[in-house]
Design a protein around this motif. Structure first.
Motif, PDB file in Angstrom:
ATOM      1  N   GLY A  51      -2.938  13.229  -3.154  1.00 11.39           N
ATOM      2  CA  GLY A  51      -2.522  12.945  -1.795  1.00 11.39           C
ATOM      3  C   GLY A  51      -1.247  12.140  -1.683  1.00 11.39           C
ATOM      4  O   GLY A  51      -0.735  11.941  -0.576  1.00 11.39           O
ATOM      5  N   VAL A  52      -0.733  11.666  -2.807  1.00 11.52           N
ATOM      6  CA  VAL A  52       0.481  10.842  -2.794  1.00 11.52           C
ATOM      7  C   VAL A  52       1.605  11.493  -3.592  1.00 11.52           C
ATOM      8  O   VAL A  52       2.772  11.416  -3.236  1.00 11.52           O
ATOM      9  N   GLY A  53       1.247  12.153  -4.662  1.00  8.27           N
ATOM     10  CA  GLY A  53       2.247  12.736  -5.544  1.00  8.27           C
ATOM     11  C   GLY A  53       2.440  11.886  -6.781  1.00  8.27           C
ATOM     12  O   GLY A  53       1.553  11.124  -7.173  1.00  8.27           O
ATOM     13  N   LYS A  54       3.597  11.978  -7.373  1.00  4.32           N
ATOM     14  CA  LYS A  54       3.867  11.276  -8.617  1.00  4.32           C
ATOM     15  C   LYS A  54       4.272   9.821  -8.339  1.00  4.32           C
ATOM     16  O   LYS A  54       5.112   9.550  -7.491  1.00  4.32           O
ATOM     17  N   VAL A  55       3.651   8.916  -9.088  1.00  4.74           N
ATOM     18  CA  VAL A  55       3.912   7.483  -8.971  1.00  4.74           C
ATOM     19  C   VAL A  55       4.378   6.977 -10.324  1.00  4.74           C
ATOM     20  O   VAL A  55       3.811   7.339 -11.358  1.00  4.74           O
ATOM     21  N   VAL A  56       5.430   6.163 -10.325  1.00  6.11           N
ATOM     22  CA  VAL A  56       5.982   5.649 -11.577  1.00  6.11           C
ATOM     23  C   VAL A  56       5.211   4.402 -12.018  1.00  6.11           C
ATOM     24  O   VAL A  56       5.031   3.460 -11.241  1.00  6.11           O
ATOM     25  N   TYR A  57       4.760   4.413 -13.267  1.00  2.91           N
ATOM     26  CA  TYR A  57       4.035   3.285 -13.871  1.00  2.91           C
ATOM     27  C   TYR A  57       4.808   2.770 -15.083  1.00  2.91           C
ATOM     28  O   TYR A  57       5.540   3.531 -15.726  1.00  2.91           O
ATOM     29  N   PRO A  58       4.610   1.484 -15.438  1.00  2.05           N
ATOM     30  CA  PRO A  58       5.091   1.032 -16.746  1.00  2.05           C
ATOM     31  C   PRO A  58       4.411   1.851 -17.834  1.00  2.05           C
ATOM     32  O   PRO A  58       3.241   2.235 -17.694  1.00  2.05           O
ATOM     33  N   PHE A  61       0.824  -1.197   0.000  1.00  5.00           N
ATOM     34  CA  PHE A  61       0.000   0.000   0.000  1.00  5.00           C
ATOM     35  C   PHE A  61       0.863   1.254   0.000  1.00  5.00           C
ATOM     36  O   PHE A  61       1.936   1.284   0.603  1.00  5.00           O
ATOM     37  N   ALA A  62       0.385   2.281  -0.700  1.00  4.00           N
ATOM     38  CA  ALA A  62       1.098   3.559  -0.759  1.00  4.00           C
ATOM     39  C   ALA A  62       1.166   4.173   0.633  1.00  4.00           C
ATOM     40  O   ALA A  62       0.166   4.227   1.355  1.00  4.00           O
ATOM     41  N   ALA A  63       2.367   4.624   0.991  1.00  8.23           N
ATOM     42  CA  ALA A  63       2.592   5.316   2.269  1.00  8.23           C
ATOM     43  C   ALA A  63       2.146   4.486   3.466  1.00  8.23           C
ATOM     44  O   ALA A  63       1.851   5.029   4.528  1.00  8.23           O
TER      45      ALA A  63
END
Length: 404
Positions: free
Chosen positions: A357-364, A53-55
């Motif tokens: 609420g999380v910011g930038k997340v890297v995806y394929p 889970f994020a954070a």
């Protein structure tokens, strides 16, 4: 220049899926530009509860697993066990092109939902069922998982190590679910082509069990014809008889994969020339080694020299020099190593997606690269019920209102 369309622009898909097989099927279609409306129960899809889970927030909107398989979708919540929920589904299907369903026969019966009946009610609708064992047969209601599918379908027996005292090892990456989704996507495209000719949709029954059963590489042909079983090997294709090791450790502690083929003169000569550049060919240049049978008889000797050859090189140098020599050499990367992969970076494979609420997340990045279609940008997976009011109308309460 006119803006290029997306490949499946204008196509509407309704997804009723509680596992990765159905979710990945819809994701593949959404990455071609189709609009995907994910219909979830009020508590959310079970896949929202799968970590990590994020954070560190173990809630329905923070599952990285869910984000991976549900980007580029809209989330609508409705209880299909209620009259209102079933009415919401029928409202969504009224103008839908494809329904992606993972509901098994017992669940369909409990809901009073007949997939065949849907194709009668909505003649142009393609009903794409993606289930563990298909809609018919004695196992139709059995539960499954990626591991169960790989085991029951056959691929698992070919995955593991040379030491057969160690049980088979499940490969990573949800390959059982991905196999089913890949066949489902192909089936969906064929059904769309057929609809162009006939104007009618159809019911398409995809079984993860069957998808895995035809995805066992060499095991099927070896058994169907000479009636021989293949045996798993460490980082090598399963074969009836053991083949030579193909992993070589380098000076930096990392490994490269190199299939040492003694019977192919071109590959052999390229290897010897490469070894000569580092004064490590030793006696492999002697005329006797030009004979295939002699090389095979002295395989262990060759193997040891090649092991020493790689041990004095950095893995990435060995990879580049081997490729320059025309040999199939590759570095073994851990998943986290891919972020620094120069080739993936050059092609812009990884993309950053903003999550509230999380910011930038890297995806394929792009799954497809068409010259005639615009690339579909990746968007964040939806929050639970985020689009309920937008899709079903303001009269329907959003999940935020329910929580309040």
């Amino acid at each position: 220049m006119a803006e290029r369309p997306h490949a499946l622009a204008g196509l509407k898909i309704v997804e009723v899926a509680d596992d990765i097989g159905g979710e990945f099927t819809s994701l593949l279609l959404s990455r071609l530009g189709a609009e995907v409306v994910k219909l979830e129960p009020p508590e959310g899809s079970p896949t929202r509860q799968v970590g990590p889970f994020a954070a560190g927030r173990a809630d329905a909107d923070s599952s990285l697993n869910f984000w991976c398989y549900n980007s580029n979708k809209k989330s609508v919540t409705a209880d299909l066990g209620s009259a209102e929920g079933m009415a919401a589904l029928k409202d969504l299907l009224a103008d839908a092109d494809i329904l992606v369903s993972t509901l098994q026969p017992r669940a369909l019966k409990a809901l009073g939902l007949e997939l065949d009946g849907l194709t009668q009610t909505y003649p142009r609708l393609i009903v794409l069922s993606v289930t563990p064992f298909g809609l018919t047969g004695p196992w139709a209601d059995y539960k499954s998982s990626d591991l169960v599918a790989l085991a029951a379908g056959g691929p698992l027996i070919s995955c593991g190590y040379d030491d057969h005292a160690i049980p088979p090892i499940r490969p990573g990456g949800n390959q059982g679910y991905h196999s089913a989704a890949s066949f489902a996507q192909i089936g969906a495209m064929l059904a769309l082509l057929d609809r162009q000719k006939t104007g009618r949709g159809q019911l398409l029954d995809v079984s993860m069990h069957e998808a895995c059963a035809v995805n066992v590489e060499l095991a099927n042909p070896y058994w169907f014809y000479p009636r021989i079983n293949v045996h798993r090997q460490t980082c090598r294709h399963a074969q009836p008889s053991p083949t030579q090791p193909a992993l070589f450790q380098c000076a930096d502690g990392r490994y490269v994969y190199f299939a040492l083929i003694l019977s192919e003169p071109k590959a052999w000569n390229a290897l010897v020339r490469w070894m000569e550049t580092k004064d490590m060919a030793v006696h492999l240049t002697e005329p006797a080694f030009s004979d295939i049978a002699y090389r095979q008889a002295h395989f262990q000797e060759v193997q040891e020299l090649v092991e020493c050859f790689f041990l004095v090189q950095d893995s990435h140098d060995a990879y580049r020099d081997g490729q320059a020599a025309g040999l199939p050499v590759g570095v073994l990367n851990a998943p986290e190593d891919l972020f620094a992969d120069e080739h993936l970076q050059a092609r812009g494979f990884f993309q950053e997606v903003e999550h509230e609420g999380v910011g930038k997340v890297v995806y394929p990045g792009p799954i497809y690269r068409f010259s005639s279609f615009e690339e579909v940008p990746r968007t964040a997976a939806p929050r639970l019920g985020e689009h309920t009011a937008e899709v079903l109308g303001a009269a329907v309460k959003t999940i935020e209102e329910v929580r309040a």
